[in-house]
Design an enzyme around this catalytic site. Sequence first.
Site, PDB file in Angstrom:
ATOM      1  N   THR A 112       0.348  -1.117   0.449  1.00  0.00           N
ATOM      2  CA  THR A 112      -0.155  -0.341   0.499  1.00  0.00           C
ATOM      3  C   THR A 112       0.592   1.486  -0.188  1.00  0.00           C
ATOM      4  O   THR A 112       0.725   2.217  -0.509  1.00  0.00           O
ATOM      5  CB  THR A 112      -1.089   0.180   0.811  1.00  0.00           C
ATOM      6  OG1 THR A 112      -2.039  -1.087   1.183  1.00  0.00           O
ATOM      7  CG2 THR A 112      -1.252   1.040   1.159  1.00  0.00           C
ATOM      8  N   SER A 151      -6.858  -0.928  -6.013  1.00  0.00           N
ATOM      9  CA  SER A 151      -6.858  -1.413  -5.077  1.00  0.00           C
ATOM     10  C   SER A 151      -5.196  -1.273  -5.167  1.00  0.00           C
ATOM     11  O   SER A 151      -4.396  -2.054  -6.135  1.00  0.00           O
ATOM     12  CB  SER A 151      -7.533  -2.343  -4.382  1.00  0.00           C
ATOM     13  OG  SER A 151      -6.743  -2.922  -3.748  1.00  0.00           O
ATOM     14  N   THR A 152      -4.457  -1.117  -3.823  1.00  0.00           N
ATOM     15  CA  THR A 152      -3.128  -1.152  -3.342  1.00  0.00           C
ATOM     16  C   THR A 152      -3.596  -2.958  -4.202  1.00  0.00           C
ATOM     17  O   THR A 152      -2.092  -3.759  -4.867  1.00  0.00           O
ATOM     18  CB  THR A 152      -2.619  -1.593  -2.481  1.00  0.00           C
ATOM     19  OG1 THR A 152      -2.295  -0.087  -2.157  1.00  0.00           O
ATOM     20  CG2 THR A 152      -1.417  -2.101  -2.226  1.00  0.00           C
ATOM     21  N   ASN A 153      -4.596  -3.986  -3.652  1.00  0.00           N
ATOM     22  CA  ASN A 153      -4.050  -5.621  -3.861  1.00  0.00           C
ATOM     23  C   ASN A 153      -4.236  -5.863  -5.892  1.00  0.00           C
ATOM     24  O   ASN A 153      -4.242  -7.080  -5.992  1.00  0.00           O
ATOM     25  CB  ASN A 153      -5.461  -6.213  -3.823  1.00  0.00           C
ATOM     26  CG  ASN A 153      -4.681  -5.673  -1.658  1.00  0.00           C
ATOM     27  OD1 ASN A 153      -4.123  -5.184  -1.130  1.00  0.00           O
ATOM     28  ND2 ASN A 153      -5.991  -5.769  -0.805  1.00  0.00           N
ATOM     29  N   THR A 198      34.564 -38.395 -12.223  1.00  0.00           N
ATOM     30  CA  THR A 198      33.888 -38.658 -11.371  1.00  0.00           C
ATOM     31  C   THR A 198      33.467 -38.727  -9.961  1.00  0.00           C
ATOM     32  O   THR A 198      34.474 -39.693 -10.000  1.00  0.00           O
ATOM     33  CB  THR A 198      32.762 -39.518 -12.413  1.00  0.00           C
ATOM     34  OG1 THR A 198      33.533 -41.075 -11.916  1.00  0.00           O
ATOM     35  CG2 THR A 198      31.766 -39.634 -13.761  1.00  0.00           C
ATOM     36  N   SER A 329      47.281 -12.679  -3.170  1.00  0.00           N
ATOM     37  CA  SER A 329      48.144 -12.440  -1.142  1.00  0.00           C
ATOM     38  C   SER A 329      48.246 -11.431  -1.274  1.00  0.00           C
ATOM     39  O   SER A 329      49.504 -11.415  -2.092  1.00  0.00           O
ATOM     40  CB  SER A 329      48.835 -13.879  -1.031  1.00  0.00           C
ATOM     41  OG  SER A 329      48.832 -13.836   0.106  1.00  0.00           O
ATOM     42  N   SER A 330      48.506 -10.765   0.474  1.00  0.00           N
ATOM     43  CA  SER A 330      49.338 -10.201   0.869  1.00  0.00           C
ATOM     44  C   SER A 330      50.577 -11.007   1.532  1.00  0.00           C
ATOM     45  O   SER A 330      51.480 -10.174   2.468  1.00  0.00           O
ATOM     46  CB  SER A 330      48.214  -9.582   2.162  1.00  0.00           C
ATOM     47  OG  SER A 330      48.334 -10.797   2.839  1.00  0.00           O
ATOM     48  N   LYS A 335      51.292 -15.461  -5.918  1.00  0.00           N
ATOM     49  CA  LYS A 335      49.704 -16.201  -5.577  1.00  0.00           C
ATOM     50  C   LYS A 335      48.923 -15.576  -6.655  1.00  0.00           C
ATOM     51  O   LYS A 335      48.716 -14.564  -6.263  1.00  0.00           O
ATOM     52  CB  LYS A 335      49.378 -16.898  -4.597  1.00  0.00           C
ATOM     53  CG  LYS A 335      48.483 -17.358  -4.127  1.00  0.00           C
ATOM     54  CD  LYS A 335      48.257 -18.000  -3.188  1.00  0.00           C
ATOM     55  CE  LYS A 335      47.213 -18.628  -2.686  1.00  0.00           C
ATOM     56  NZ  LYS A 335      45.695 -18.380  -2.638  1.00  0.00           N
TER      57      LYS A 335
END
Length: 473
Positions: A112, A151-153, A198, A329-330, A335
């Site tokens: 609404t 209506s909102t509905n 698999t 990587s830090s 990497k």
Amino acid sequence: MNPHPTPTEPGGPRRVEHDLLGERELPAGAYIGIHTLRATENFPLTGTPVSVHPELVTALAAVKQAAALAHRELGALDDRRCEAVVAACREIRAGLWHEHFVVDVLQGGAGTSTNMNANEVIANRALEILGSGPGDYALLSPNDHVNLGQSTNDAYPTAVKLALHEAAHALAPAMDRLADALAERGAAFADVVKLGRTQLQDAVPMTLGQEFGAFALGVRDDTAVLLRSTRALCEITMGGTAIGTGLNAHPGFARACADHLAEITGVPVHPARDLVEATQSTGAFIELSHALKRFALRLVKVCNDLRLLSSGPRAGLAEIRLPELQAGSSIMPGKVNPVVPEAVTQVCFDVVAADTAVSLAAQAGQLQLNAFEPLIAHRLLTAQRRLAAACTLLATACVRGIRADAERAYGHASGSAALATALNPVIGYELSTALARRAVAQRRPVREVAGEAGVLPPEVLDELLDPRRLAGG
């Protein structure tokens, strides 16, 4: 000075509006009214306004435009008011005034607040077009004229369906681009022989092209499922008003409004077969949500496979190389991580979570209405927008730049004991198993072990155990 200020902006002339709870002041030029003002105060939940979904804002304007045209056609709205409302709606559909759609995406009232936000913005802009000013509701009212026969509905769910339909048809091309990128790599890798797997164990040979071709076909299948799910969104409830019985709506309004809405949007909408059933039903939303979840799960699988196939570069499979985009990587020098598949996977997890939220909201409705459609709309619109971005990112920043390590891939295939599978029809499963076990234990190729055992002539073994032949090449 802002001619259309927000209610919280200080200073300037004010106007007074009233509703069933009393009176409130707003800036004289504000496009929103008292109902929107109360909603902004009542639902400080996410800080995200409905304008974050432009598809929903334009869909609301399309619904109001179609309703005005239908009512003029039916003699329920005069030309002057209709033209002003239509002009305001066209402006909104062109992208204007979206910043005035300020209610939170999550709200009570079954939408609404969003519906009234649209009614008030359209009415106040239409009043300016008529030469008056915001708040002159005796001339043109948010409720009596913009929301006439609605209506909102029925209006809000119809707008949500239109918005979701638009979002789905924006997502589908992004999915197609991803499928095209996967298919292009599949064609490029048509002659790259590798080992199939698999349960993460060695299986029989295949080509990398077959693997990527399967990815592409899966995405295309999911695109078809998504587009099929949008058909249910075309069944709308305009004319049902509050609970589907059509109270206060002209008998011809449902059909006339649907016809105008189809012409305005290009979406083949049509009145629901049973407006009472459709007003309480969320089936179309559930179907779309499941289609999005299906694709998200597919995309997770593709991203997982890309990460596995590119694992390494020394100690993993390393049969493909993903584009290097940033340091990984830090602390570990050199990497590089599969950041795009990782990011896309997180989007997919969020879409799966959205499906859970939609499912909970869909089952929570009672009797003639579901009050939780704002959550459904927000999560599904967000999910489609994010999936579209994820498809584009995966295609452009990852898939198109994938390269194959054909030598390594062939080495895995030619050295696997799984090649013994090709001997089953000739020497039987039991003897083939013994050869495979011996090859694994001794870390030797099956061809070498089988030749040493003398089970078949060398030229026959060469033919039967050729990885290229086994891959279908």
